[in-house]
Scaffold this motif. Structure first.
Motif, PDB file in Angstrom:
ATOM      1  N   ASN A 136      12.631 -43.506  22.523  1.00 30.60           N
ATOM      2  CA  ASN A 136      14.040 -43.384  22.162  1.00 30.60           C
ATOM      3  C   ASN A 136      14.307 -42.143  21.314  1.00 30.60           C
ATOM      4  O   ASN A 136      15.178 -41.343  21.632  1.00 30.60           O
ATOM      5  N   CYS A 137      13.529 -41.964  20.227  1.00 31.77           N
ATOM      6  CA  CYS A 137      13.809 -40.847  19.318  1.00 31.77           C
ATOM      7  C   CYS A 137      12.720 -39.777  19.317  1.00 31.77           C
ATOM      8  O   CYS A 137      12.927 -38.694  18.796  1.00 31.77           O
TER       9      CYS A 137
ATOM     10  N   CYS B 261       7.798 -42.414  20.269  1.00 32.11           N
ATOM     11  CA  CYS B 261       8.880 -43.348  20.567  1.00 32.11           C
ATOM     12  C   CYS B 261       9.686 -42.792  21.739  1.00 32.11           C
ATOM     13  O   CYS B 261      10.124 -41.642  21.699  1.00 32.11           O
TER      14      CYS B 261
ATOM     15  N   HIS C 174      13.736 -49.208  17.414  1.00 33.75           N
ATOM     16  CA  HIS C 174      13.659 -49.669  18.799  1.00 33.75           C
ATOM     17  C   HIS C 174      12.264 -50.178  19.123  1.00 33.75           C
ATOM     18  O   HIS C 174      11.275 -49.689  18.595  1.00 33.75           O
TER      19      HIS C 174
ATOM     20  N   ASN D 197      18.475 -49.836  11.269  1.00 31.41           N
ATOM     21  CA  ASN D 197      18.054 -48.859  10.262  1.00 31.41           C
ATOM     22  C   ASN D 197      19.226 -48.080   9.690  1.00 31.41           C
ATOM     23  O   ASN D 197      19.028 -47.133   8.949  1.00 31.41           O
ATOM     24  N   SER D 198      20.444 -48.457   9.990  1.00 31.22           N
ATOM     25  CA  SER D 198      21.593 -47.698   9.499  1.00 31.22           C
ATOM     26  C   SER D 198      21.757 -47.840   7.987  1.00 31.22           C
ATOM     27  O   SER D 198      22.332 -46.981   7.339  1.00 31.22           O
TER      28      SER D 198
ATOM     29  N   GLU E 295      11.629 -45.111  12.575  1.00 30.96           N
ATOM     30  CA  GLU E 295      12.764 -44.204  12.473  1.00 30.96           C
ATOM     31  C   GLU E 295      14.039 -44.790  13.073  1.00 30.96           C
ATOM     32  O   GLU E 295      15.095 -44.751  12.452  1.00 30.96           O
ATOM     33  N   CYS E 296      13.929 -45.317  14.296  1.00 27.81           N
ATOM     34  CA  CYS E 296      15.151 -45.761  14.978  1.00 27.81           C
ATOM     35  C   CYS E 296      15.241 -47.279  15.144  1.00 27.81           C
ATOM     36  O   CYS E 296      16.307 -47.799  15.473  1.00 27.81           O
TER      37      CYS E 296
ATOM     38  N   GLN F  68      17.103 -52.331  20.653  1.00 26.35           N
ATOM     39  CA  GLN F  68      17.295 -52.162  19.210  1.00 26.35           C
ATOM     40  C   GLN F  68      16.974 -53.499  18.549  1.00 26.35           C
ATOM     41  O   GLN F  68      17.667 -54.480  18.750  1.00 26.35           O
TER      42      GLN F  68
ATOM     43  N   CYS G 219       9.551 -48.903  16.087  1.00 30.14           N
ATOM     44  CA  CYS G 219       9.651 -47.545  15.557  1.00 30.14           C
ATOM     45  C   CYS G 219      10.299 -47.594  14.178  1.00 30.14           C
ATOM     46  O   CYS G 219      11.344 -48.221  13.991  1.00 30.14           O
TER      47      CYS G 219
ATOM     48  N   ASN H 290      19.674 -44.964   6.001  1.00 28.43           N
ATOM     49  CA  ASN H 290      20.136 -43.568   6.065  1.00 28.43           C
ATOM     50  C   ASN H 290      21.295 -43.330   5.196  1.00 28.43           C
ATOM     51  O   ASN H 290      22.035 -43.640   4.610  1.00 28.43           O
TER      52      ASN H 290
END
Length: 62
Positions: free
Chosen positions: A33-34, A31, A49, A58-59, A46-47, A54, A44, A62
């Motif tokens: 971005n991350c 990725c 993107h 994904n907040s 994880e992030c 965006q 992605c 977490n």
């Protein structure tokens, strides 16, 4: 017309057929971005993107 001189064994026959059943290798990119590994042309995990934007929030995870 060509005719086989000997019977083809099951092992030889199966080895010949198996060459077309190989699975393609999976391409893994990083990725931008991350930096986590991801499949190409997908968001992605994880992030969230894709193509520099965006697209998934994904907040909540977490």
């Amino acid at each position: 017309m060509a005719v086989p001189k000997r019977k083809t064994s099951k092992t030889r026959r199966d080895k010949r057929r198996a060459s077309s059943y190989k699975l393609p290798r999976v391409t893994i990119t990083t990725c931008p971005n991350c930096g986590s590994p991801k499949l190409p042309h997908r968001v992605c995990k994880e992030c969230g993107h894709y193509d520099g934007k965006q697209v998934v929030d994904n907040s909540e995870q977490n």
